[in-house]
Design an enzyme around this catalytic site. Structure first.
Site, PDB file in Angstrom:
ATOM      1  N   ASN A   3       0.857  -1.194   0.000  1.00 50.98           N
ATOM      2  CA  ASN A   3       0.000   0.000   0.000  1.00 50.98           C
ATOM      3  C   ASN A   3       0.892   1.242   0.000  1.00 50.98           C
ATOM      4  O   ASN A   3       2.114   1.133   0.024  1.00 50.98           O
ATOM      5  CB  ASN A   3      -0.949  -0.029   1.202  1.00 50.98           C
ATOM      6  CG  ASN A   3      -0.183  -0.048   2.506  1.00 50.98           C
ATOM      7  OD1 ASN A   3       0.513   0.893   2.849  1.00 50.98           O
ATOM      8  ND2 ASN A   3      -0.282  -1.161   3.233  1.00 50.98           N
ATOM      9  N   ILE A  32      -2.453  -6.633  14.510  1.00 52.40           N
ATOM     10  CA  ILE A  32      -1.414  -6.390  15.522  1.00 52.40           C
ATOM     11  C   ILE A  32      -1.951  -5.501  16.636  1.00 52.40           C
ATOM     12  O   ILE A  32      -1.764  -5.774  17.823  1.00 52.40           O
ATOM     13  CB  ILE A  32      -0.172  -5.770  14.847  1.00 52.40           C
ATOM     14  CG1 ILE A  32       0.384  -6.797  13.851  1.00 52.40           C
ATOM     15  CG2 ILE A  32       0.885  -5.380  15.862  1.00 52.40           C
ATOM     16  CD1 ILE A  32       1.119  -6.223  12.692  1.00 52.40           C
TER      17      ILE A  32
HETATM   18  O1  C5P Z   1      -8.532  -2.065  10.710  1.00 52.42           O
HETATM   19  P1  C5P Z   1      -7.768  -0.879  10.232  1.00 52.42           P
HETATM   20  O2  C5P Z   1      -6.658  -1.247   9.288  1.00 52.42           O
HETATM   21  O3  C5P Z   1      -8.593   0.231   9.715  1.00 52.42           O
HETATM   22  O4  C5P Z   1      -7.103  -0.303  11.580  1.00 52.42           O
HETATM   23  C1  C5P Z   1      -6.067   0.590  11.583  1.00 52.42           C
HETATM   24  C2  C5P Z   1      -5.259   0.430  12.842  1.00 52.42           C
HETATM   25  O5  C5P Z   1      -5.038  -0.926  13.115  1.00 52.42           O
HETATM   26  C3  C5P Z   1      -3.902   1.026  12.705  1.00 52.42           C
HETATM   27  O6  C5P Z   1      -3.472   1.438  13.982  1.00 52.42           O
HETATM   28  C4  C5P Z   1      -3.068  -0.134  12.209  1.00 52.42           C
HETATM   29  O7  C5P Z   1      -1.701   0.029  12.520  1.00 52.42           O
HETATM   30  C5  C5P Z   1      -3.680  -1.279  12.974  1.00 52.42           C
HETATM   31  N1  C5P Z   1      -3.647  -2.564  12.295  1.00 52.42           N
HETATM   32  C6  C5P Z   1      -2.830  -3.563  12.784  1.00 52.42           C
HETATM   33  N2  C5P Z   1      -2.827  -4.801  12.187  1.00 52.42           N
HETATM   34  C7  C5P Z   1      -3.623  -5.060  11.141  1.00 52.42           C
HETATM   35  C8  C5P Z   1      -4.465  -4.043  10.634  1.00 52.42           C
HETATM   36  C9  C5P Z   1      -4.461  -2.826  11.229  1.00 52.42           C
HETATM   37  O8  C5P Z   1      -2.088  -3.308  13.736  1.00 52.42           O
HETATM   38  N3  C5P Z   1      -3.612  -6.257  10.586  1.00 52.42           N
END
Ligand code: C5P
Length: 411
Positions: free
Chosen positions: A216, A313
């Site tokens: 991305n 995470i």
């Molecule tokens: O679910 P989404 O991607 O919108 O959430 C964003 C937040 O979740 C950010 O803080 C991102 O670093 C964290 N995140 C994560 N692991 C993932 C997806 C998102 O830590 N697989």
């Protein structure tokens, strides 16, 4: 302007390189000494063509250190001791040549050797012809030095000794004094000393086959800036970074990973921590069963890629338990209804704070240098004005520090 009282008793090693601005360094010595700073000076061979060793010696009331090979200088004061006995190294004027030698890690005279051998902070006040300053080589050297933590004051715009106009004039002595006082004030402000922090940053790369991946547009700028800002306030920071074009921020331990699963493993390996800030743009999905053979165009049309969910995470770190960091901060990059989505995300992920921002096309947030964010906590929401990502990071780090100070007082 920083309070100059902080300067009393501080020890500055001043490196004077060969530029016409060296005459201002004599004034700098006076202004520092008036404020109780002990100034010891290293003069380069070229520097000594612009100011006399006698003037420097008279103003510092100390030996002027000039020669790497002089037995007297070495026996009385080795280059290691010169830097060890200083709180800050100041290079003024910092010429294009000395900046280049610093960037390349050269040790071909006493000044360069001291600057290479030091583990003390370094502040440079560049001074040179405008075209030398604007030259790609000098700009690259300066960027590299700053990425290593070298501080800078100036150069200023103005008419130069060579009758040209533009950036290149050394900062005035009192500006340098202010920068030095500012440095010491910041260095004393370490409210997160003794705290451990984990920061995730950048994108993840999820392999499709050995040569292709899903990624991305995250630049990692915001996450890297947060890691640096927390470290500046004294936290011991582990930055877990996906592939970015950024240099490792100064003062952080950096683990480089590619995939979401590697990012989670690196975060778990960095526990226990008091603070976790998940700023990475983690891929939600990875290709199920990405093989070690390159997918071929075999005439049968495009391959059907089966996707499977990556670990979350932020949600994993937020899970209640003994190893949960006391403060977990997530990010919500949204393209509409920012506050509603971010508030829901805070609850869903189980984190304490959410930093929400609008990444719609046209906002320039992704990959840009500015960010407009809202901080959502259990007890309400604050909208911050648009600022540079560094400034957002500094403000977030202060909010984190304040949270721990308040928490500590409440106990
Ligand atoms: O679910 P989404 O991607 O919108 O959430 C964003 C937040 O979740 C950010 O803080 C991102 O670093 C964290 N995140 C994560 N692991 C993932 C997806 C998102 O830590 N697989």
């Amino acid at each position: 302007m920083a309070d100059h009282a902080i300067l009393a008793g501080k020890r500055v090693l001043l490196v004077i390189a060969g530029g016409i601005a060296a005459y201002k360094s004599l004034e700098l010595i006076r202004r520092l000494r008036e404020r109780g700073v002990t100034v010891r000076a290293v003069l380069t061979e070229a520097g000594a063509r612009f100011v006399t060793p006698l003037s420097v010696q008279a103003l510092t009331e100390d030996t002027v250190y000039r020669d790497l090979w002089s037995l007297t200088d070495e026996s009385e004061m080795g280059h290691i001791r010169l830097s060890r006995e200083a709180d800050l190294l100041v290079v003024a004027p910092a010429t294009a040549n000395l900046l280049a030698r610093m960037a390349a890690g050269m040790a071909d005279d006493l000044a360069a050797t001291v600057l290479l051998a030091t583990d003390k902070p370094v502040l440079v006040a560049p001074a040179m012809n405008v075209r030398m300053w604007q030259h790609a080589a000098t700009q690259a050297n300066m960027t590299l030095l700053e990425s290593r933590g070298v501080l800078r004051v100036g150069p200023n715009d103005g008419v130069m000794a060579c009758n040209e106009f533009g950036p290149g004039r050394m900062a005035e002595p009192m500006e340098i004094v202010d920068a030095i006082a500012g440095f010491f004030a910041e260095a004393a402000h370490r409210p997160l000393a003794g705290r451990r922090a984990i920061v995730t940053s950048g994108p993840t790369h999820e392999p499709i086959d050995p040569v292709r991946y899903i990624a991305n547009r995250s630049s990692g700028r915001q996450g890297h800036a947060i890691a640096a800002a927390l470290a500046k306030l004294g936290a011991a920071v582990t930055l877990v970074s996906g592939p970015t074009r950024l240099p490792d921020p100064a003062g952080c331990r950096v683990t480089h990973i590619e995939t979401a699963r590697e990012m989670l493993a690196a975060c778990e390996a960095a526990l226990p921590a008091d603070i976790a800030v998940c700023a990475a743009a983690v891929a939600d999905w990875r290709v199920d069963g990405a093989g070690d053979r390159k997918l071929k165009k075999d005439g049968g049309g495009p391959p059907a890629l089966a996707l499977t969910e990556n670990p979350d995470i932020l949600a994993t770190l937020s899970r209640p338990g003994e190893r949960r960091p006391a403060l977990v901060v997530g990010f919500a990059a949204e393209t509409g209804d920012v506050l509603a989505y971010a508030t829901a995300k805070r609850a869903r992920k189980g984190c304490d704070w959410i930093v929400a921002n609008d990444v719609s096309p046209g906002t320039g947030t992704f990959g840009g240098s500015d960010n407009t964010v809202h901080l959502i906590r259990a007890d309400g929401m604050e909208s911050w004005p648009t600022m540079a990502k560094d400034a957002v990071a500094a403000r977030l780090a202060e909010a984190v520090a304040e949270h721990f100070t308040k928490d500590f007082k409440a106990k």
